[in-house]
Design an enzyme around this catalytic site. Sequence first.
Site: not given
Ligand code: 0X9
Ligand code: ZN
Length: 425
Positions: A186, A256, A311, A362, A385
């Site tokens: 999204r 992720n 984002s 987090y 982000e």
């Molecule tokens: O939660 C996540 O996967 C990411 N934020 S999001 O709002 N785009 O979903 C942050 C992930 C950060 N972690 C790394 N890739 N290091």
């Molecule tokens: Zn993301």
Amino acid sequence: MTSSLLSLLALLLVQPLVLFAWQDYKDFKVYELKPQGVEDLNLIRKWSKEKPLWDFLGQKRNESSLKVMIPPEEVDCLVETFSRYHIEHRVLIEDLAPLVQSQREENLKKKLLIQMPQIDVLAAFYTHSEINDYLDSLPQRFPKRVQVKQFGWSYERRALKVLTITNGDGKGNKPVILIDGTVHAREWISPSMALYIIQQLLDNYAENQELLEDYDWVIMPVVNADGYEYTHTDSRYWRKTRRPTNNPECVGTDINRNFGYEWGHDEGSSSDPCEDIYRGESPFDQPESQVLRDVMLHYRGRLNFYLSLHSYGNYFLLPWGYTSDFPDHYQDMMSVADAGAKAIVHSTNGIYSYGSTYYVLYPTSGDTADFALGVVNATVAMTMELPAAGFMGFDPWVSHIERLVTESWVGVRAMAAEVIRRYPA
Ligand code: 0X9
Ligand code: ZN
């Protein structure tokens, strides 16, 4: 014929799926919550597990409020529950449907004016297949400077393509800057940003030559092709992949959280297929994660900068996500983030926070940046982000694209330049 009938017909011609398949969000409401303290946050975490229909759209540290999107039949229960536990709440959006609808119409209308496979990044959002067609058109225009490689397929058999950009001097084995987009479906500004970077390096080469002198750039605009396509045709706020899980009610895995470095911690990922941070049954059990892993491993030993575009929130997030410990060379990575943040604040006053994911945002376990550092030994690994825009943060209007991508390019450019300066070939 009335004009509304005409536009209906036009819409049917452009996009036959529109009326039949998409989730129209009729009478879906969005509430803003103001949790006070950890007790409230724990309750919200509990509800996000127990109530699959209440879509809490991720809370970031330092954010005093969060949003929850709910279908009409859940409203009474939600309001009653929040009142009972004295959680401050107010309705932000009474009916999400016309908002989602008008964004879709705007985008489809804009695209009628564009001559595919050329694309105007600032004029619309593009689908996965439009992006692939555009990538495939580039070698003809830049025969010495680009290469399109297909590293694999998504679960629904969409071709996952990667673009390599060089300065055409024929030197091999330069260090690499690897950028991916659209790990989360999204987050529509992410593929737009990847495309904007490609155009800066190709069409605006005169101003960016030094970024390609000793480094090659490798760009994968869409990792989560199925999820992204699904946000265009059906459910605008979908995040995960589209492969079914062992729970017939719930589809999709968070790419992720699916990467194989320190995968599977309950702090930072979930074993529940109905959650948005579902990590899968085993590391790399999603074909899209396998493909991105293979791209990373292909450049092992040359990977000086890994950047994942997401984002929203205005963050430069460094490893680790899985632990509160800091990696070796953390300060070097911080200097790169610092260069990006300074460049952006000077150009637009935009404020980015930066530091380790665990502290700044987090905990996350199994994310791509931790893998890039922990396994692929990238010199600098980072998640960016991009800023929030639109109703939910993930859904900028077409008119926002220019502001978002030009500002972000200032940051990406400055960070790339800093990496190149610190780690000469
Ligand atoms: O939660 C996540 O996967 C990411 N934020 S999001 O709002 N785009 O979903 C942050 C992930 C950060 N972690 C790394 N890739 N290091
Ligand atoms: Zn993301």
